[in-house]
Design a protein around this motif. Structure first.
Motif, PDB file in Angstrom:
ATOM      1  N   VAL A 137      13.500  12.943  18.607  1.00 14.44           N
ATOM      2  CA  VAL A 137      13.241  11.524  19.090  1.00 14.44           C
ATOM      3  C   VAL A 137      11.885  11.780  19.983  1.00 14.44           C
ATOM      4  N   ARG A 138      10.854  11.008  19.852  1.00 12.91           N
ATOM      5  CA  ARG A 138       9.816  10.838  20.461  1.00 12.91           C
ATOM      6  C   ARG A 138      10.015   9.614  21.533  1.00 12.91           C
ATOM      7  N   ALA A 139       9.216   9.687  22.695  1.00 14.33           N
ATOM      8  CA  ALA A 139       9.377   8.596  23.568  1.00 14.33           C
ATOM      9  C   ALA A 139       8.059   8.221  23.952  1.00 14.33           C
ATOM     10  N   TYR A 140       7.407   6.997  23.623  1.00 16.16           N
ATOM     11  CA  TYR A 140       6.114   6.412  23.924  1.00 16.16           C
ATOM     12  C   TYR A 140       6.108   6.084  25.271  1.00 16.16           C
ATOM     13  N   VAL A 141       5.073   6.257  26.082  1.00 14.91           N
ATOM     14  CA  VAL A 141       4.990   5.337  27.379  1.00 14.91           C
ATOM     15  C   VAL A 141       3.468   4.730  27.396  1.00 14.91           C
ATOM     16  N   SER A 142       3.776   3.328  27.295  1.00 10.57           N
ATOM     17  CA  SER A 142       2.703   2.664  26.964  1.00 10.57           C
ATOM     18  C   SER A 142       1.948   2.240  28.442  1.00 10.57           C
ATOM     19  N   THR A 143       0.701   1.740  28.024  1.00  8.08           N
ATOM     20  CA  THR A 143       0.002   1.370  29.333  1.00  8.08           C
ATOM     21  C   THR A 143      -0.172   2.405  30.459  1.00  8.08           C
ATOM     22  N   ALA A 144      -0.281   3.753  29.736  1.00 10.92           N
ATOM     23  CA  ALA A 144      -0.409   5.212  30.881  1.00 10.92           C
ATOM     24  C   ALA A 144      -1.725   4.769  31.692  1.00 10.92           C
ATOM     25  N   PHE A 145      -2.663   4.321  31.309  1.00 12.70           N
ATOM     26  CA  PHE A 145      -3.761   4.172  32.065  1.00 12.70           C
ATOM     27  C   PHE A 145      -4.331   2.925  32.775  1.00 12.70           C
ATOM     28  N   PHE A 146      -4.234   1.953  31.748  1.00 10.95           N
ATOM     29  CA  PHE A 146      -4.498   0.396  32.246  1.00 10.95           C
ATOM     30  C   PHE A 146      -3.618  -0.626  31.769  1.00 10.95           C
TER      31      PHE A 146
END
Ligand code: HMG
Ligand code: MG
Length: 297
Positions: A137-146
């Protein structure tokens, strides 16, 4: 800093085509995925089992998974927001799943209609169920900068979300510059903090190229911080339906060219990627954004 061997995850068939409108027929997606595996890519996110009302472009993912010519040694993964998505991914014989949340509450609410805490609670049964069936399982963390709605995101907010995902024992993390706004200095600021919480081999960086900084960001993270994992999209197609104005991911061929020119080994044939991009361009009836789709090598 040693510069590790590279691990590329091709996200074009999912991230690239999720905003392509009706212009990407199933035949073209299947041909695209097969051209990508022929080019030497070892992991391809081939589709998404999400609500067809939210993202109609991904509604044919089961058919794509059924029709691709699976090459031995290649992982064909799928984006999954909940238990229903996992069931569909298992039925389609995906080799890995990706769950997704964000470091910005507003973006997450618009993208998956949940707070960050609610989304992580949704993944709680999904992660062990997938792993029990042998799927990493991969987990994406979106909007990690802006964030398109909240502006600049603090590195500490990203680390907080990552720690909560780690409580679920996800196998890897993909840290997303969803709107393609980060500069190499933003990447350094985040990695300075993030690498205290997560070892470099578990991190993938997911750059979009809206402001043309994605290749520079990847080279900085690789050569200065030893990050080996990068997501990319052949042809540079795409965007996120809930991130207005964001352009496609960094093009896989541009990234491969940049890494190999800097002494890196990707195992991917850049000319075969150009051919894959050219086939997709013909199917979509429009030129693609990547620089290398316009250059004869
Ligand atoms: P919701 O409306 O809150 O949830 O949506 P729901 O459970 O009430 O379901 C609504 C409808 O969707 C129901 O159908 C469900 O059956 C169906 P209805 O009864 O109305 O006919 N449904 C599903 N159908 C197929 N597959 C499923 C599924 N789940 C429910 N898995 C939900 C919540 C999460 C489902 C919805 O908001 C959704 O699917 N969102 C997907 C958004 C998306 O795919 N965004 C793009 C990907 S994220 C991205 O691009 C960023 C990334 O690239 C990294 C980066 O760049 O930062 C990863
Ligand atoms: Mg993305």
């Amino acid at each position: 800093m040693s510069r590790p061997a590279l691990r590329l995850v091709e996200v074009g068939p999912r991230d690239g085509l999720q905003t392509a409108g009706a212009a990407a027929p199933t035949d073209a997606k299947v041909a695209f995925v097969d051209a990508l595996s022929r080019a030497g890519l070892k992991e391809i996110e081939a589709g998404a089992f999400v609500s067809p009302k939210a993202v109609p472009e991904m509604a044919d993912s089961a058919e794509v998974f059924a029709r691709i010519a699976r090459r031995p040694g290649v992982i064909y993964s799928a984006l999954v927001p909940n238990e229903k998505g996992l069931e569909m991914a298992l039925a389609s014989k995906a080799g890995k799943i990706s769950v997704f949340t964000a470091a910005s509450e507003t973006f997450n609410k618009k993208n998956i209609n949940a707070t960050i805490a609610e989304s992580i609670a949704r993944f709680a049964p999904v992660v062990p169920a997938a792993q029990k069936k042998g799927l990493p399982v991969r987990a994406y963390v979106s909007t990690a900068f802006f964030c398109p709605y909240e502006g600049r995101i603090k590195p500490e907010s990203v680390v907080d979300v990552v720690r909560r995902l780690d409580e679920l024992s996800v196998d890897e993390l993909s840290i997303g510059d969803t709107i393609g706004r980060a500069s190499p200095d933003d990447v350094r600021r985040l990695l300075d903090v993030l690498l205290k919480a997560v070892p470099a081999p578990r991190i993938f960086l997911h750059f979009h190229d809206t402001y043309g900084m994605a290749v520079a960001n990847a080279l900085a993270a690789w050569s200065e911080y030893g990050i080996s994992g990068y997501d990319a999209s052949t042809g540079g197609v795409g965007g996120c339906p809930y991130a207005p104005g964001a352009s496609g991911n960094v093009a896989t061929e541009d990234l491969v060219f940049a890494f190999e020119a800097s002494g890196g080994k990707t195992g991917v044939d850049v000319k075969a990627l150009q051919a894959a991009a050219s086939g997709l361009s013909a199917a979509l009836g429009r030129p693609l954004p990547s620089r290398l789709s316009r250059i004869r090598l």
